[in-house]
Motif scaffolding. Structure first.
Motif, PDB file in Angstrom:
ATOM      1  N   PRO A  63       5.052  27.611  -2.717  1.00  0.00           N
ATOM      2  CA  PRO A  63       4.291  26.752  -1.800  1.00  0.00           C
ATOM      3  C   PRO A  63       5.137  26.364  -0.589  1.00  0.00           C
ATOM      4  CG  PRO A  63       4.906  25.541  -3.793  1.00  0.00           C
ATOM      5  CD  PRO A  63       5.328  26.959  -3.998  1.00  0.00           C
ATOM      6  N   SER A  64       4.465  26.146   0.530  1.00  0.00           N
ATOM      7  CA  SER A  64       5.178  25.772   1.758  1.00  0.00           C
ATOM      8  C   SER A  64       5.160  24.266   2.009  1.00  0.00           C
ATOM      9  CB  SER A  64       4.569  26.491   2.963  1.00  0.00           C
ATOM     10  OG  SER A  64       3.210  26.101   3.113  1.00  0.00           O
ATOM     11  N   MET A 103       0.840  -1.180   0.000  1.00  0.00           N
ATOM     12  CA  MET A 103       0.000   0.000   0.000  1.00  0.00           C
ATOM     13  C   MET A 103       0.885   1.243   0.000  1.00  0.00           C
ATOM     14  SD  MET A 103      -3.281   0.778   2.113  1.00  0.00           S
ATOM     15  CE  MET A 103      -4.314   1.836   1.188  1.00  0.00           C
ATOM     16  N   PRO A 104       0.657   2.181  -0.898  1.00  0.00           N
ATOM     17  CA  PRO A 104       1.473   3.403  -0.955  1.00  0.00           C
ATOM     18  C   PRO A 104       1.345   4.241   0.323  1.00  0.00           C
ATOM     19  CG  PRO A 104       0.153   3.150  -2.936  1.00  0.00           C
ATOM     20  CD  PRO A 104      -0.333   2.124  -1.959  1.00  0.00           C
ATOM     21  N   HIS A 105       2.370   5.013   0.580  1.00  0.00           N
ATOM     22  CA  HIS A 105       2.371   5.946   1.704  1.00  0.00           C
ATOM     23  C   HIS A 105       2.460   7.368   1.176  1.00  0.00           C
ATOM     24  CE1 HIS A 105       4.111   2.469   4.195  1.00  0.00           C
ATOM     25  NE2 HIS A 105       2.806   2.540   4.369  1.00  0.00           N
ATOM     26  N   LEU A 106       1.954   8.287   1.954  1.00  0.00           N
ATOM     27  CA  LEU A 106       1.996   9.704   1.595  1.00  0.00           C
ATOM     28  C   LEU A 106       3.288  10.320   2.107  1.00  0.00           C
ATOM     29  CD1 LEU A 106       0.176  12.067   0.425  1.00  0.00           C
ATOM     30  CD2 LEU A 106      -0.180  12.652   2.838  1.00  0.00           C
ATOM     31  N   ALA A 107       4.041  10.931   1.212  1.00  0.00           N
ATOM     32  CA  ALA A 107       5.218  11.706   1.605  1.00  0.00           C
ATOM     33  C   ALA A 107       4.789  13.164   1.719  1.00  0.00           C
ATOM     34  CB  ALA A 107       6.327  11.558   0.572  1.00  0.00           C
ATOM     35  N   LEU A 108       5.284  13.849   2.736  1.00  0.00           N
ATOM     36  CA  LEU A 108       4.966  15.252   2.970  1.00  0.00           C
ATOM     37  C   LEU A 108       6.261  16.003   3.236  1.00  0.00           C
ATOM     38  CD1 LEU A 108       3.106  17.675   3.636  1.00  0.00           C
ATOM     39  CD2 LEU A 108       2.851  16.702   5.942  1.00  0.00           C
ATOM     40  N   TYR A 109       6.527  17.001   2.382  1.00  0.00           N
ATOM     41  CA  TYR A 109       7.718  17.843   2.527  1.00  0.00           C
ATOM     42  C   TYR A 109       7.243  19.260   2.798  1.00  0.00           C
ATOM     43  CZ  TYR A 109      11.808  20.593   1.027  1.00  0.00           C
ATOM     44  OH  TYR A 109      12.847  21.481   0.950  1.00  0.00           O
ATOM     45  N   THR A 110       7.831  19.911   3.798  1.00  0.00           N
ATOM     46  CA  THR A 110       7.520  21.306   4.077  1.00  0.00           C
ATOM     47  C   THR A 110       8.805  22.118   4.017  1.00  0.00           C
ATOM     48  OG1 THR A 110       7.822  21.170   6.488  1.00  0.00           O
ATOM     49  CG2 THR A 110       5.623  20.620   5.609  1.00  0.00           C
ATOM     50  N   PHE A 111       8.670  23.374   3.596  1.00  0.00           N
ATOM     51  CA  PHE A 111       9.830  24.251   3.524  1.00  0.00           C
ATOM     52  C   PHE A 111       9.382  25.682   3.762  1.00  0.00           C
ATOM     53  CE2 PHE A 111      12.962  26.996   1.591  1.00  0.00           C
ATOM     54  CZ  PHE A 111      14.153  26.431   2.028  1.00  0.00           C
ATOM     55  N   GLY A 112      10.097  26.383   4.638  1.00  0.00           N
ATOM     56  CA  GLY A 112       9.805  27.777   4.903  1.00  0.00           C
ATOM     57  C   GLY A 112      11.066  28.567   5.141  1.00  0.00           C
ATOM     58  N   VAL A 113      11.011  29.845   4.798  1.00  0.00           N
ATOM     59  CA  VAL A 113      12.127  30.759   5.016  1.00  0.00           C
ATOM     60  C   VAL A 113      11.791  31.607   6.241  1.00  0.00           C
ATOM     61  CG1 VAL A 113      13.512  32.625   4.050  1.00  0.00           C
ATOM     62  CG2 VAL A 113      12.660  30.802   2.550  1.00  0.00           C
ATOM     63  N   LEU A 114      12.650  31.517   7.242  1.00  0.00           N
ATOM     64  CA  LEU A 114      12.440  32.234   8.489  1.00  0.00           C
ATOM     65  C   LEU A 114      12.762  33.715   8.337  1.00  0.00           C
ATOM     66  CD1 LEU A 114      14.173  29.591  10.750  1.00  0.00           C
ATOM     67  CD2 LEU A 114      11.719  30.045  10.642  1.00  0.00           C
ATOM     68  N   LYS A 115      12.175  34.518   9.206  1.00  0.00           N
ATOM     69  CA  LYS A 115      12.454  35.952   9.204  1.00  0.00           C
ATOM     70  C   LYS A 115      13.804  36.279   9.829  1.00  0.00           C
ATOM     71  CE  LYS A 115       7.742  37.688   9.180  1.00  0.00           C
ATOM     72  NZ  LYS A 115       6.738  38.483   9.918  1.00  0.00           N
ATOM     73  N   SER A 116      14.300  35.397  10.674  1.00  0.00           N
ATOM     74  CA  SER A 116      15.605  35.621  11.298  1.00  0.00           C
ATOM     75  C   SER A 116      16.372  34.298  11.354  1.00  0.00           C
ATOM     76  CB  SER A 116      15.443  36.217  12.700  1.00  0.00           C
ATOM     77  OG  SER A 116      14.686  35.357  13.514  1.00  0.00           O
ATOM     78  N   PRO A 117      17.700  34.369  11.420  1.00  0.00           N
ATOM     79  CA  PRO A 117      18.513  33.144  11.430  1.00  0.00           C
ATOM     80  C   PRO A 117      18.171  32.222  12.599  1.00  0.00           C
ATOM     81  CG  PRO A 117      19.898  35.053  11.061  1.00  0.00           C
ATOM     82  CD  PRO A 117      18.530  35.577  11.427  1.00  0.00           C
ATOM     83  N   LEU A 118      18.394  30.945  12.397  1.00  0.00           N
ATOM     84  CA  LEU A 118      18.143  29.952  13.440  1.00  0.00           C
ATOM     85  C   LEU A 118      18.919  30.262  14.715  1.00  0.00           C
ATOM     86  CD1 LEU A 118      18.324  26.740  11.241  1.00  0.00           C
ATOM     87  CD2 LEU A 118      16.283  27.682  12.336  1.00  0.00           C
ATOM     88  N   ALA A 119      20.086  30.895  14.573  1.00  0.00           N
ATOM     89  CA  ALA A 119      20.930  31.211  15.727  1.00  0.00           C
ATOM     90  C   ALA A 119      20.505  32.490  16.445  1.00  0.00           C
ATOM     91  CB  ALA A 119      22.385  31.348  15.281  1.00  0.00           C
ATOM     92  N   ASP A 120      19.514  33.198  15.942  1.00  0.00           N
ATOM     93  CA  ASP A 120      19.048  34.444  16.553  1.00  0.00           C
ATOM     94  C   ASP A 120      18.554  34.161  17.976  1.00  0.00           C
ATOM     95  OD1 ASP A 120      17.862  36.821  17.286  1.00  0.00           O
ATOM     96  OD2 ASP A 120      16.420  36.858  15.642  1.00  0.00           O
ATOM     97  N   PRO A 121      19.111  34.873  18.967  1.00  0.00           N
ATOM     98  CA  PRO A 121      18.685  34.630  20.351  1.00  0.00           C
ATOM     99  C   PRO A 121      17.383  35.343  20.713  1.00  0.00           C
ATOM    100  CG  PRO A 121      20.390  36.294  20.311  1.00  0.00           C
ATOM    101  CD  PRO A 121      20.199  35.820  18.877  1.00  0.00           C
ATOM    102  N   GLY A 122      16.760  36.018  19.754  1.00  0.00           N
ATOM    103  CA  GLY A 122      15.550  36.785  20.025  1.00  0.00           C
ATOM    104  C   GLY A 122      14.376  35.920  20.455  1.00  0.00           C
ATOM    105  N   PRO A 123      13.370  36.558  21.062  1.00  0.00           N
ATOM    106  CA  PRO A 123      12.239  35.814  21.620  1.00  0.00           C
ATOM    107  C   PRO A 123      11.421  35.045  20.576  1.00  0.00           C
ATOM    108  CG  PRO A 123      11.873  38.187  21.797  1.00  0.00           C
ATOM    109  CD  PRO A 123      13.269  37.988  21.307  1.00  0.00           C
ATOM    110  N   LEU A 124      11.247  35.581  19.379  1.00  0.00           N
ATOM    111  CA  LEU A 124      10.450  34.874  18.375  1.00  0.00           C
ATOM    112  C   LEU A 124      11.136  33.593  17.916  1.00  0.00           C
ATOM    113  CD1 LEU A 124       8.881  37.664  16.156  1.00  0.00           C
ATOM    114  CD2 LEU A 124       7.728  36.144  17.766  1.00  0.00           C
ATOM    115  N   THR A 125      12.446  33.647  17.723  1.00  0.00           N
ATOM    116  CA  THR A 125      13.172  32.453  17.297  1.00  0.00           C
ATOM    117  C   THR A 125      13.177  31.419  18.419  1.00  0.00           C
ATOM    118  OG1 THR A 125      14.548  33.813  15.858  1.00  0.00           O
ATOM    119  CG2 THR A 125      15.352  31.603  16.358  1.00  0.00           C
TER     120      THR A 125
END
Length: 185
Positions: free
Chosen positions: A124-125, A1-23
């Motif tokens: 698309p995301s 039985m086939p399985h569903l693959a799901l890929y998501t991709f998004g561009v953040l507003k600030s770098p992953l290393a940003d120590p800010g509260p939103l990140t």
């Protein structure tokens, strides 16, 4: 039985290393969301790196999921200090169950806040596609399908939850979402 693959991709507003509260808030919610989704009916597995402590997505060993890849339109950083992306790749038993996991509970709450964390783009995301039982999709597969979706729209090869297809390529509609048409069952 086939399985569903799901890929998501998004561009953040600030770098992953940003120590800010939103990140910090995005990172803090991620673990709880992954834990909850992994318990959801229909969830099979997701791409997880063998060693999460070595750096960015680009530096990690993803095993059978292949080398990490990004869409051609991602033209930002690739280091810990400059990377501004978030991506997931997962497998599901069923389209409806994957949809329910994404659009309910903690993940729905995060989606409601996505514009706090992610840039708005014309790309698309997420993208879905069917894979044979036992096949593990790669990051490159996800990127290729997302780019195909962007360039050509939903098709059996690459589709969204709202414009979806069965494993045999027949257009389908998850109850309460997607186009309403006599041609869609």
């Amino acid at each position: 039985m086939p399985h569903l693959a799901l890929y998501t991709f998004g561009v953040l507003k600030s770098p992953l290393a940003d120590p800010g509260p939103l990140t910090r808030e995005l990172h803090g919610s991620g673990e709880a969301i992954y834990r909850k989704i992994s318990q959801h009916p229909g969830y099979l597995t997701r791409a997880e790196a063998a060693d999460r402590s070595r750096g960015t997505h680009f530096d990690l060993d993803w095993g059978a999921w292949g080398e990490f890849a990004v869409p051609t339109w991602y033209d930002k950083g690739r280091t810990v200090e400059t990377s501004v992306l978030d991506a997931t790749l997962s497998l599901w038993t069923d389209l409806r169950l994957a949809f329910d996991a994404v659009y309910t509970g903690l993940h729905r709450e995060a989606l409601n806040r996505r514009h706090d964390w992610f840039e708005r783009t014309e790309h698309p995301s997420h993208v879905c596609w069917w894979v044979s039982d036992g096949l593990i999709p790669t990051w490159r597969d996800g990127v290729s399908r997302l780019e195909h979706l962007h360039d050509h729209g939903s098709a059996p090869h690459a589709f969204t939850f709202h414009h979806s297809f069965t494993p045999d390529g027949t257009p389908t509609r998850i109850k309460d979402i997607g186009p309403k048409s006599d041609q869609v069952r």
